[in-house]
Write an enzyme that holds these catalytic residues in place. Structure first.
Site, PDB file in Angstrom:
ATOM      1  N   ASP A 114       3.684  24.513   0.304  1.00 41.34           N
ATOM      2  CA  ASP A 114       4.686  24.128  -0.681  1.00 41.34           C
ATOM      3  C   ASP A 114       5.803  25.167  -0.699  1.00 41.34           C
ATOM      4  O   ASP A 114       5.569  26.327  -1.059  1.00 41.34           O
ATOM      5  CB  ASP A 114       4.022  24.028  -2.070  1.00 41.34           C
ATOM      6  CG  ASP A 114       4.910  23.337  -3.076  1.00 41.34           C
ATOM      7  OD1 ASP A 114       6.060  23.022  -2.730  1.00 41.34           O
ATOM      8  OD2 ASP A 114       4.450  23.113  -4.206  1.00 41.34           O
ATOM      9  N   ASP A 115       6.982  24.774  -0.269  1.00 38.47           N
ATOM     10  CA  ASP A 115       8.171  25.646  -0.273  1.00 38.47           C
ATOM     11  C   ASP A 115       8.094  26.771   0.766  1.00 38.47           C
ATOM     12  O   ASP A 115       8.753  27.804   0.606  1.00 38.47           O
ATOM     13  CB  ASP A 115       8.433  26.264  -1.652  1.00 38.47           C
ATOM     14  CG  ASP A 115       8.747  25.243  -2.738  1.00 38.47           C
ATOM     15  OD1 ASP A 115       8.673  24.033  -2.448  1.00 38.47           O
ATOM     16  OD2 ASP A 115       9.056  25.657  -3.870  1.00 38.47           O
ATOM     17  N   CYS A 146       9.800  18.675  -3.589  1.00 39.97           N
ATOM     18  CA  CYS A 146       8.354  18.492  -3.394  1.00 39.97           C
ATOM     19  C   CYS A 146       7.847  17.044  -3.380  1.00 39.97           C
ATOM     20  O   CYS A 146       7.280  16.591  -2.396  1.00 39.97           O
ATOM     21  CB  CYS A 146       7.608  19.266  -4.471  1.00 39.97           C
ATOM     22  SG  CYS A 146       8.078  20.998  -4.608  1.00 39.97           S
ATOM     23  N   ARG A 170       6.362  14.583  -0.067  1.00 41.84           N
ATOM     24  CA  ARG A 170       4.952  14.176   0.040  1.00 41.84           C
ATOM     25  C   ARG A 170       4.819  12.648   0.096  1.00 41.84           C
ATOM     26  O   ARG A 170       3.972  12.098   0.801  1.00 41.84           O
ATOM     27  CB  ARG A 170       4.177  14.697  -1.170  1.00 41.84           C
ATOM     28  CG  ARG A 170       3.954  16.179  -1.119  1.00 41.84           C
ATOM     29  CD  ARG A 170       4.009  16.819  -2.491  1.00 41.84           C
ATOM     30  NE  ARG A 170       4.382  18.223  -2.336  1.00 41.84           N
ATOM     31  CZ  ARG A 170       3.510  19.194  -2.083  1.00 41.84           C
ATOM     32  NH1 ARG A 170       2.228  18.914  -2.057  1.00 41.84           N
ATOM     33  NH2 ARG A 170       3.910  20.419  -1.893  1.00 41.84           N
ATOM     34  N   LYS A 178      -2.158  20.526  -4.186  1.00 41.93           N
ATOM     35  CA  LYS A 178      -1.113  19.982  -5.072  1.00 41.93           C
ATOM     36  C   LYS A 178      -0.801  18.536  -4.673  1.00 41.93           C
ATOM     37  O   LYS A 178      -0.321  18.285  -3.581  1.00 41.93           O
ATOM     38  CB  LYS A 178       0.149  20.847  -4.943  1.00 41.93           C
ATOM     39  CG  LYS A 178       1.387  20.209  -5.569  1.00 41.93           C
ATOM     40  CD  LYS A 178       2.551  21.160  -5.539  1.00 41.93           C
ATOM     41  CE  LYS A 178       3.873  20.414  -5.699  1.00 41.93           C
ATOM     42  NZ  LYS A 178       5.020  21.308  -5.761  1.00 41.93           N
ATOM     43  N   HIS A 182       1.093  15.827  -6.720  1.00 43.18           N
ATOM     44  CA  HIS A 182       2.507  15.646  -7.071  1.00 43.18           C
ATOM     45  C   HIS A 182       3.068  14.253  -6.766  1.00 43.18           C
ATOM     46  O   HIS A 182       4.257  14.099  -6.457  1.00 43.18           O
ATOM     47  CB  HIS A 182       3.387  16.727  -6.405  1.00 43.18           C
ATOM     48  CG  HIS A 182       4.477  17.182  -7.320  1.00 43.18           C
ATOM     49  ND1 HIS A 182       5.422  18.130  -6.986  1.00 43.18           N
ATOM     50  CD2 HIS A 182       4.789  16.777  -8.587  1.00 43.18           C
ATOM     51  CE1 HIS A 182       6.235  18.307  -7.990  1.00 43.18           C
ATOM     52  NE2 HIS A 182       5.880  17.505  -8.974  1.00 43.18           N
ATOM     53  N   SER A 200       3.280  20.751  -9.732  1.00 43.63           N
ATOM     54  CA  SER A 200       3.630  22.121  -9.341  1.00 43.63           C
ATOM     55  C   SER A 200       3.003  23.149 -10.276  1.00 43.63           C
ATOM     56  O   SER A 200       2.757  22.875 -11.458  1.00 43.63           O
ATOM     57  CB  SER A 200       5.154  22.303  -9.346  1.00 43.63           C
ATOM     58  OG  SER A 200       5.754  21.423  -8.432  1.00 43.63           O
ATOM     59  N   HIS A 253       4.975  28.122  -3.426  1.00 41.27           N
ATOM     60  CA  HIS A 253       5.776  27.728  -4.594  1.00 41.27           C
ATOM     61  C   HIS A 253       5.550  28.768  -5.693  1.00 41.27           C
ATOM     62  O   HIS A 253       4.442  29.263  -5.858  1.00 41.27           O
ATOM     63  CB  HIS A 253       5.298  26.348  -5.056  1.00 41.27           C
ATOM     64  CG  HIS A 253       6.186  25.670  -6.060  1.00 41.27           C
ATOM     65  ND1 HIS A 253       6.353  26.141  -7.335  1.00 41.27           N
ATOM     66  CD2 HIS A 253       6.947  24.552  -5.971  1.00 41.27           C
ATOM     67  CE1 HIS A 253       7.177  25.341  -7.999  1.00 41.27           C
ATOM     68  NE2 HIS A 253       7.563  24.368  -7.182  1.00 41.27           N
ATOM     69  N   ASP A 303       6.509  21.176   2.818  1.00 42.43           N
ATOM     70  CA  ASP A 303       7.182  20.011   2.240  1.00 42.43           C
ATOM     71  C   ASP A 303       8.699  20.130   2.190  1.00 42.43           C
ATOM     72  O   ASP A 303       9.425  19.143   2.260  1.00 42.43           O
ATOM     73  CB  ASP A 303       6.639  19.718   0.823  1.00 42.43           C
ATOM     74  CG  ASP A 303       6.891  20.847  -0.175  1.00 42.43           C
ATOM     75  OD1 ASP A 303       7.187  21.992   0.259  1.00 42.43           O
ATOM     76  OD2 ASP A 303       6.788  20.594  -1.386  1.00 42.43           O
ATOM     77  N   ASN A 304       9.194  21.369   2.027  1.00 45.32           N
ATOM     78  CA  ASN A 304      10.653  21.583   1.936  1.00 45.32           C
ATOM     79  C   ASN A 304      10.925  23.058   2.172  1.00 45.32           C
ATOM     80  O   ASN A 304      10.007  23.863   2.278  1.00 45.32           O
ATOM     81  CB  ASN A 304      11.200  21.128   0.572  1.00 45.32           C
ATOM     82  CG  ASN A 304      10.467  21.709  -0.610  1.00 45.32           C
ATOM     83  OD1 ASN A 304       9.677  21.028  -1.257  1.00 45.32           O
ATOM     84  ND2 ASN A 304      10.680  22.992  -0.876  1.00 45.32           N
ATOM     85  N   LYS A 320      15.617  25.332  -0.402  1.00 44.87           N
ATOM     86  CA  LYS A 320      15.056  24.187  -1.121  1.00 44.87           C
ATOM     87  C   LYS A 320      16.121  23.512  -1.996  1.00 44.87           C
ATOM     88  O   LYS A 320      16.898  24.191  -2.665  1.00 44.87           O
ATOM     89  CB  LYS A 320      13.920  24.684  -2.021  1.00 44.87           C
ATOM     90  CG  LYS A 320      13.332  23.633  -2.935  1.00 44.87           C
ATOM     91  CD  LYS A 320      12.204  24.211  -3.754  1.00 44.87           C
ATOM     92  CE  LYS A 320      11.590  23.151  -4.640  1.00 44.87           C
ATOM     93  NZ  LYS A 320      10.387  23.653  -5.333  1.00 44.87           N
TER      94      LYS A 320
HETATM   95 MG    MG Z   1       7.884  22.050  -2.343  1.00 43.40          MG
END
Ligand code: MG
Length: 469
Positions: free
Chosen positions: A36-37, A75, A79, A128, A130, A153, A207, A259-260, A275
């Site tokens: 994540d991130d 996020c 996904r 996660k 989300h 998150s 994240h 994811d990003n 992001k």
């Molecule tokens: Mg993310």
């Protein structure tokens, strides 16, 4: 090319014709590990100083992509695209979801877990989620036999840790999460070795707020962010160890991505943006895939691929049926196994909320709109808006990956070609996307529109919050 059942069946049968996937051959296990991130430049094998020896080894045992794009810069939408093979704006997740949201990934969408479960796979989601907090949107209602993790998150309140549909801890102890996720992953692999199985492991980190277990704190030499990434690398190593211990290396496709792009910390490498941005730094991700005996070792490819390509690729390998709705991704197995150097994609679209901001065709990326503030500074008075650019900007991503030099004036025919492709694709999207795009077109055509960038009165209340993603 939008992937439909008909042209999918042709590509799937080609893949299945390979001796590796012939009749009587056991279906491969699928493991997808998602950060994540995590930034494009945050792994050692992508140029980082953070030690990530297990991911280095995974890359040298498999293939590493340098041009792999998420389908969104935040996020939840990213996904949604991974699990459906479709643009997030098509599946009801154009923005980040919050604990108070009543919805989630549209109930009539088929997830990768649904598709694999129908093929007899055991399915597990750890981490996660989300894609919706109400019980009918949780993993156990979306094709997963079991779920362990935080449903959104780690900066959102309440921060609950769940097992299936039950809250088992509140607030979740962040510094223990990566270790506990790993423990559940290893347990699932050990229990599922009779296969086939699908392990989807979307980590909570890096994240913010960051947290690492005591044994990793201060270890990386690159601050807490580095420690967190190093612990995730350890986790990947444990998953790979469990596969090896169960003699599953030759029968398991393992994939790793994010994811990003990176948010406040982390590195996008030499890419521009972070992001929440539709510059490459917000969108392009590390992507590593390993499957002993099926993916050549140590290959690095610059071929364009998208997060939306994972669903059709996995479907082709597992003999899964495609959903009735057309997919936006394409089967990239010929890239993974080294058979081809590139596969054909339609224009790749970059949205922010409902707003189309960029479109990419091979090496060319056209910027049409941009927001008025990045997501890592406080939003300006009036909030964050998507602005239409006074003139589209065209970047040659191969020669200029940090999108510094606008080539639009010298290449009007390329601009026109991408704009025509966009106009062809937009009518296939939901009403909100069409209305947002029509509004942009109307403003461009209006002679009273002032020179310079101008705000479109977007439905910003529906856009992700700048400081809570
Ligand atoms: Mg993310």
């Amino acid at each position: 090319m939008i992937l439909t059942r008909r042209n999918f069946l042709a590509s799937a049968s080609a893949a299945l014709a390979s001796p590796a996937f012939g009749a009587g051959t056991r279906k491969p296990n699928i493991v997808f590990i998602l950060c994540d991130d995590l930034g494009y430049g945050d792994l050692h094998t992508y140029g980082s100083q953070i030690p990530t020896p297990n991911l280095d080894r995974m890359a040298s045992d498999g293939i590493r992509f340098t041009n792999f794009c998420s389908a969104d810069c935040v996020c939840s939408p990213s996904r949604a695209a991974l699990l459906t093979g479709r643009y997030p704006t098509r599946v009801g997740v154009p923005r980040v979801l919050f604990p108070k949201d009543k919805g989630g990934l549209n109930r009539d969408e088929t997830t990768m877990a649904d598709m694999l479960k129908a093929q007899g796979y055991k399915t597990m989601c750890i981490g996660k989620w989300h894609l919706g907090r109400p019980v009918e949107y949780l993993p156990t209602s979306r094709g997963f036999d079991e779920y362990f993790g935080i449903p959104y998150s780690n900066d959102m309140t309440p921060r609950v840790l769940m097992h299936n549909t039950a809250v088992i801890e509140e607030p979740a102890k962040l510094e223990t999460l990566t270790a506990r996720y790993t423990e559940h992953a290893v347990r699932f692999i050990n229990e599922s070795k009779g296969g086939p199985f699908f392990l989807y492991m979307p980590h909570t980190f890096p994240h913010i707020p960051l947290a690492a277990s005591e044994r990793f704190r201060g270890k990386s030499g690159q601050g807490l962010y580095g420690d967190v990434v190093e612990e995730i690398d350890w986790s990947v190593g444990e998953v790979l160890r469990a596969l090896k211990a169960n003699n599953l290396d030759g029968n398991t496709l393992v994939m790793f991505s994010s994811d990003n792009g990176p948010w406040y910390q982390g590195s996008p490498g030499r890419l521009r943006g972070r992001k929440g941005s539709t510059y490459e730094g917000g969108i392009r991700e590390p992507f590593i895939a390993r499957w002993n005996g099926h993916i050549p070792k140590g290959k690095v490819t610059g071929a364009l691929a998208s997060m939306m390509d994972i669903f059709p690729t996995v479907a082709s390998l597992c003999g899964g049926a495609l959903p009735s709705k057309p997919l936006d991704g394409v089967n990239i197995w010929p890239l993974l196994n080294g058979e081809k150097a590139s596969v054909e994609h339609s224009a790749l679209l970059y949205f922010y909320g409902w707003d189309l901001q960029c479109a990419r065709l091979d090496k060319w990326k056209l910027h049409i709109a941009r927001h008025n503030s990045p997501t890592y500074v406080p939003p300006p008075p009036g909030g964050q808006h998507s602005y239409l650019l006074p003139h589209p900007e065209l970047y040659n991503i191969d020669d200029d990956p940090d999108e510094s030099y606008d080539m639009a004036p010298e290449n009007p025919q390329i601009v026109a070609q991408i704009e025509a492709k966009v106009r062809e694709l937009i009518p296939s999207f939901p009403r909100e996307v069409q209305e947002a795009y029509a509004d942009e077109e109307m403003r461009k055509a209006d002679p009273s529109t002032p020179a310079g960038a101008w705000p479109r009165p977007a439905k910003v209340s529906e856009a992700p919050s700048a400081h809570h993603e």
